[in-house]
Design a protein around this motif. Sequence first.
Motif, PDB file in Angstrom:
ATOM      1  N   GLY A   1       0.703  -1.483   0.189  1.00  0.00           N
ATOM      2  CA  GLY A   1       0.680   0.224  -0.488  1.00  0.00           C
ATOM      3  C   GLY A   1       0.769   0.887   0.127  1.00  0.00           C
ATOM      4  O   GLY A   1       2.541   1.092  -0.092  1.00  0.00           O
ATOM      5  N   TRP A   2       0.520   2.501  -0.018  1.00  0.00           N
ATOM      6  CA  TRP A   2       1.242   3.136  -0.220  1.00  0.00           C
ATOM      7  C   TRP A   2       0.603   4.857   0.507  1.00  0.00           C
ATOM      8  O   TRP A   2      -0.253   5.589   0.118  1.00  0.00           O
ATOM      9  N   THR A   3       1.473   5.513   1.086  1.00  0.00           N
ATOM     10  CA  THR A   3       0.862   7.053   1.972  1.00  0.00           C
ATOM     11  C   THR A   3       2.763   7.735   1.321  1.00  0.00           C
ATOM     12  O   THR A   3       3.807   7.529   1.660  1.00  0.00           O
ATOM     13  N   LEU A   4       1.881   8.742   1.010  1.00  0.00           N
ATOM     14  CA  LEU A   4       2.522   9.817   0.096  1.00  0.00           C
ATOM     15  C   LEU A   4       2.437  10.880   0.133  1.00  0.00           C
ATOM     16  O   LEU A   4       1.513  11.001   0.584  1.00  0.00           O
ATOM     17  N   PRO A   5       3.546  11.561   0.238  1.00  0.00           N
ATOM     18  CA  PRO A   5       2.990  12.891   0.344  1.00  0.00           C
ATOM     19  C   PRO A   5       1.953  14.095  -0.244  1.00  0.00           C
ATOM     20  O   PRO A   5       1.831  13.528  -1.733  1.00  0.00           O
ATOM     21  N   ALA A   6       1.425  14.557   0.559  1.00  0.00           N
ATOM     22  CA  ALA A   6       0.569  15.984  -0.477  1.00  0.00           C
ATOM     23  C   ALA A   6       1.429  15.982  -1.365  1.00  0.00           C
ATOM     24  O   ALA A   6       2.637  16.836  -1.485  1.00  0.00           O
ATOM     25  N   GLY A   7       0.215  16.574  -2.394  1.00  0.00           N
ATOM     26  CA  GLY A   7       1.203  17.681  -3.857  1.00  0.00           C
ATOM     27  C   GLY A   7       2.082  15.547  -4.423  1.00  0.00           C
ATOM     28  O   GLY A   7       2.124  16.430  -5.560  1.00  0.00           O
ATOM     29  N   THR A   8       1.765  14.868  -3.933  1.00  0.00           N
ATOM     30  CA  THR A   8       2.469  13.780  -5.374  1.00  0.00           C
ATOM     31  C   THR A   8       1.046  13.332  -5.986  1.00  0.00           C
ATOM     32  O   THR A   8       0.102  12.947  -5.951  1.00  0.00           O
ATOM     33  N   ARG A   9       1.741  13.173  -7.082  1.00  0.00           N
ATOM     34  CA  ARG A   9       0.961  12.596  -8.457  1.00  0.00           C
ATOM     35  C   ARG A   9       0.632  11.318  -8.873  1.00  0.00           C
ATOM     36  O   ARG A   9       0.978  10.825  -8.877  1.00  0.00           O
ATOM     37  N   VAL A  10      -0.699  10.363  -8.248  1.00  0.00           N
ATOM     38  CA  VAL A  10      -0.663   9.166  -8.355  1.00  0.00           C
ATOM     39  C   VAL A  10      -1.446   8.919 -10.258  1.00  0.00           C
ATOM     40  O   VAL A  10      -2.371   9.282 -10.172  1.00  0.00           O
ATOM     41  N   ARG A  11      -0.871   7.922 -10.804  1.00  0.00           N
ATOM     42  CA  ARG A  11      -1.285   7.440 -11.672  1.00  0.00           C
ATOM     43  C   ARG A  11      -1.337   6.007 -11.858  1.00  0.00           C
ATOM     44  O   ARG A  11      -0.245   5.411 -11.768  1.00  0.00           O
ATOM     45  N   VAL A  12      -2.897   5.604 -11.458  1.00  0.00           N
ATOM     46  CA  VAL A  12      -2.810   4.470 -11.052  1.00  0.00           C
ATOM     47  C   VAL A  12      -3.800   3.776 -12.926  1.00  0.00           C
ATOM     48  O   VAL A  12      -4.709   3.703 -13.279  1.00  0.00           O
ATOM     49  N   SER A  13      -3.112   2.727 -12.664  1.00  0.00           N
ATOM     50  CA  SER A  13      -3.312   1.882 -14.541  1.00  0.00           C
ATOM     51  C   SER A  13      -3.496   0.979 -14.941  1.00  0.00           C
ATOM     52  O   SER A  13      -3.023  -0.372 -13.553  1.00  0.00           O
TER      53      SER A  13
ATOM     54  N   SER B 231     -12.617  -6.255 -26.070  1.00  0.00           N
ATOM     55  CA  SER B 231     -10.695  -6.033 -25.863  1.00  0.00           C
ATOM     56  C   SER B 231     -10.512  -5.737 -25.169  1.00  0.00           C
ATOM     57  O   SER B 231     -11.139  -5.233 -24.196  1.00  0.00           O
ATOM     58  N   PHE B 232      -9.422  -5.349 -24.694  1.00  0.00           N
ATOM     59  CA  PHE B 232      -8.513  -5.134 -24.074  1.00  0.00           C
ATOM     60  C   PHE B 232      -8.384  -3.671 -24.220  1.00  0.00           C
ATOM     61  O   PHE B 232      -8.376  -3.341 -25.222  1.00  0.00           O
ATOM     62  N   TRP B 233      -8.035  -2.869 -22.945  1.00  0.00           N
ATOM     63  CA  TRP B 233      -8.387  -1.406 -22.939  1.00  0.00           C
ATOM     64  C   TRP B 233      -7.980  -0.971 -21.910  1.00  0.00           C
ATOM     65  O   TRP B 233      -7.455  -1.874 -21.063  1.00  0.00           O
ATOM     66  N   GLU B 234      -6.303  -0.044 -21.831  1.00  0.00           N
ATOM     67  CA  GLU B 234      -6.554   0.986 -20.369  1.00  0.00           C
ATOM     68  C   GLU B 234      -6.796   1.223 -20.062  1.00  0.00           C
ATOM     69  O   GLU B 234      -7.576   2.729 -20.355  1.00  0.00           O
ATOM     70  N   TYR B 235      -6.535   1.519 -18.495  1.00  0.00           N
ATOM     71  CA  TYR B 235      -7.674   2.639 -17.801  1.00  0.00           C
ATOM     72  C   TYR B 235      -7.099   2.495 -17.171  1.00  0.00           C
ATOM     73  O   TYR B 235      -5.892   2.650 -16.069  1.00  0.00           O
ATOM     74  N   HIS B 236      -7.202   4.488 -16.769  1.00  0.00           N
ATOM     75  CA  HIS B 236      -5.986   5.090 -15.810  1.00  0.00           C
ATOM     76  C   HIS B 236      -7.606   6.099 -14.601  1.00  0.00           C
ATOM     77  O   HIS B 236      -8.131   6.620 -15.183  1.00  0.00           O
ATOM     78  N   ALA B 237      -6.604   6.117 -13.596  1.00  0.00           N
ATOM     79  CA  ALA B 237      -6.345   7.512 -12.872  1.00  0.00           C
ATOM     80  C   ALA B 237      -5.338   7.993 -12.278  1.00  0.00           C
ATOM     81  O   ALA B 237      -4.828   7.648 -11.672  1.00  0.00           O
ATOM     82  N   GLU B 238      -5.874   9.396 -12.248  1.00  0.00           N
ATOM     83  CA  GLU B 238      -4.897   9.975 -11.659  1.00  0.00           C
ATOM     84  C   GLU B 238      -5.680  11.440 -10.931  1.00  0.00           C
ATOM     85  O   GLU B 238      -6.734  11.391 -11.171  1.00  0.00           O
ATOM     86  N   PHE B 239      -4.918  11.328  -9.905  1.00  0.00           N
ATOM     87  CA  PHE B 239      -5.174  12.103  -9.174  1.00  0.00           C
ATOM     88  C   PHE B 239      -3.925  13.025  -8.040  1.00  0.00           C
ATOM     89  O   PHE B 239      -3.100  12.221  -8.214  1.00  0.00           O
ATOM     90  N   THR B 240      -4.387  13.983  -7.106  1.00  0.00           N
ATOM     91  CA  THR B 240      -2.767  14.671  -6.006  1.00  0.00           C
ATOM     92  C   THR B 240      -3.313  14.452  -5.201  1.00  0.00           C
ATOM     93  O   THR B 240      -4.617  14.717  -4.291  1.00  0.00           O
ATOM     94  N   VAL B 241      -2.145  13.843  -4.056  1.00  0.00           N
ATOM     95  CA  VAL B 241      -2.722  13.378  -2.588  1.00  0.00           C
ATOM     96  C   VAL B 241      -3.057  14.785  -2.377  1.00  0.00           C
ATOM     97  O   VAL B 241      -1.449  15.992  -2.373  1.00  0.00           O
ATOM     98  N   GLY B 242      -3.950  14.914  -1.425  1.00  0.00           N
ATOM     99  CA  GLY B 242      -3.962  16.303  -0.319  1.00  0.00           C
ATOM    100  C   GLY B 242      -4.907  17.003  -2.031  1.00  0.00           C
ATOM    101  O   GLY B 242      -5.439  18.325  -1.865  1.00  0.00           O
ATOM    102  N   GLY B 243      -5.401  16.911  -3.727  1.00  0.00           N
ATOM    103  CA  GLY B 243      -5.906  18.094  -4.449  1.00  0.00           C
ATOM    104  C   GLY B 243      -7.947  16.788  -4.043  1.00  0.00           C
ATOM    105  O   GLY B 243      -8.035  16.837  -3.168  1.00  0.00           O
ATOM    106  N   ASP B 244      -8.403  17.901  -5.030  1.00  0.00           N
ATOM    107  CA  ASP B 244      -9.558  17.254  -5.205  1.00  0.00           C
ATOM    108  C   ASP B 244     -10.709  17.256  -6.109  1.00  0.00           C
ATOM    109  O   ASP B 244     -11.697  16.812  -6.554  1.00  0.00           O
ATOM    110  N   GLN B 245      -9.531  16.783  -6.764  1.00  0.00           N
ATOM    111  CA  GLN B 245     -10.566  15.897  -8.300  1.00  0.00           C
ATOM    112  C   GLN B 245      -9.795  14.635  -8.560  1.00  0.00           C
ATOM    113  O   GLN B 245      -7.979  14.368  -9.176  1.00  0.00           O
ATOM    114  N   VAL B 246     -10.598  14.292  -9.957  1.00  0.00           N
ATOM    115  CA  VAL B 246      -9.711  12.262 -10.448  1.00  0.00           C
ATOM    116  C   VAL B 246      -9.481  12.534 -11.369  1.00  0.00           C
ATOM    117  O   VAL B 246     -11.107  13.222 -12.133  1.00  0.00           O
TER     118      VAL B 246
END
Length: 298
Positions: A115-127, A213-228
């Motif tokens: 699991g991941w605990t990351l500093p505020a301001g870190t951008r995260v991309r889960v794919s 068919s196979f697709w690549e799915y992504h979700a990106e957010f910033t720790v401490g942000g407000d949008q995905v």
Amino acid sequence: MGSRTPWRAAVLVGALLLLATACIGPGTWPTTESGLRRAVQPRTTTAPPSTAPPTAAPPTPAPPTWETVFVDHFDGPAGASPDQWHHMPGWNAAALNGAGKLEVGHVAQIRSTPGWTLPAGTRVRVSASLVMPDTGSNYAAFWVQHPNGVDPRELDVIESYGPLKPTGAQLGSHICYDEMVGVGADACEVSGMPPELWPVGQAFADGAKPWHSFWEYHAEFTVGGDQVHYEARDGSGNQAYIVDSTPDPRRVPGNALPFHLRLSNKDVEPQYVVAGGARHSMLVDWVTVQVLYPTAAS
């Protein structure tokens, strides 16, 4: 004939000297090193080179780069459990199919071991790259969970009810679970914390739906942000959709507790079953988590 007279010799020497001077030309003089074959050029005065060092431009800082903190390509023998995941109690496990895919079968659910605990301001991309079941009796999902019992946060990177259901596929964001705040299927709505859901099945072309068919799915957010930010692309980079959630800091995983990844395949309630389809399993090709750490400039 007698010997040459001195005056004739003097005249001859003078004539030779005049001839040599004419060949050398005006403004030049033979050097002692090269005789008459090299002429000395007139001297010119040049300023001495400056001893002051040039002012160096400040170095351009390298742009920050994405760092991969988790990757799984699900290589291994058929039937083996994935090393970086563990199955949740009360659920079936998932297994490798021996061809570089993970098969998340019927009534299965697994969670990433790290699991991941990351500093505020870190951008995260889960794919992830995956193909969904094509039935009307189960639904599968790839999601991010921030398992805080008091402040739960969940991001459904992709969730599919299959081609036989009106919803088909959707994205989702949850900040509440009904059983935590009351009774009934709308307890979260009544409490003012409804999920935010976006149907996306209609964005895929016929024959290239999430269960075809196979697709690549992504979700990106910033720790401490407000949008995905959500998007889907096929293996050639063709895009199906881009979706940005409504700004709300409650919908973004924080850093109070580590967030994890989950792959699940659940049954729908009996009254919602639609007969049909042949493949109940979700097949997963790969999963990654990438981060872009904050810099002093940002």
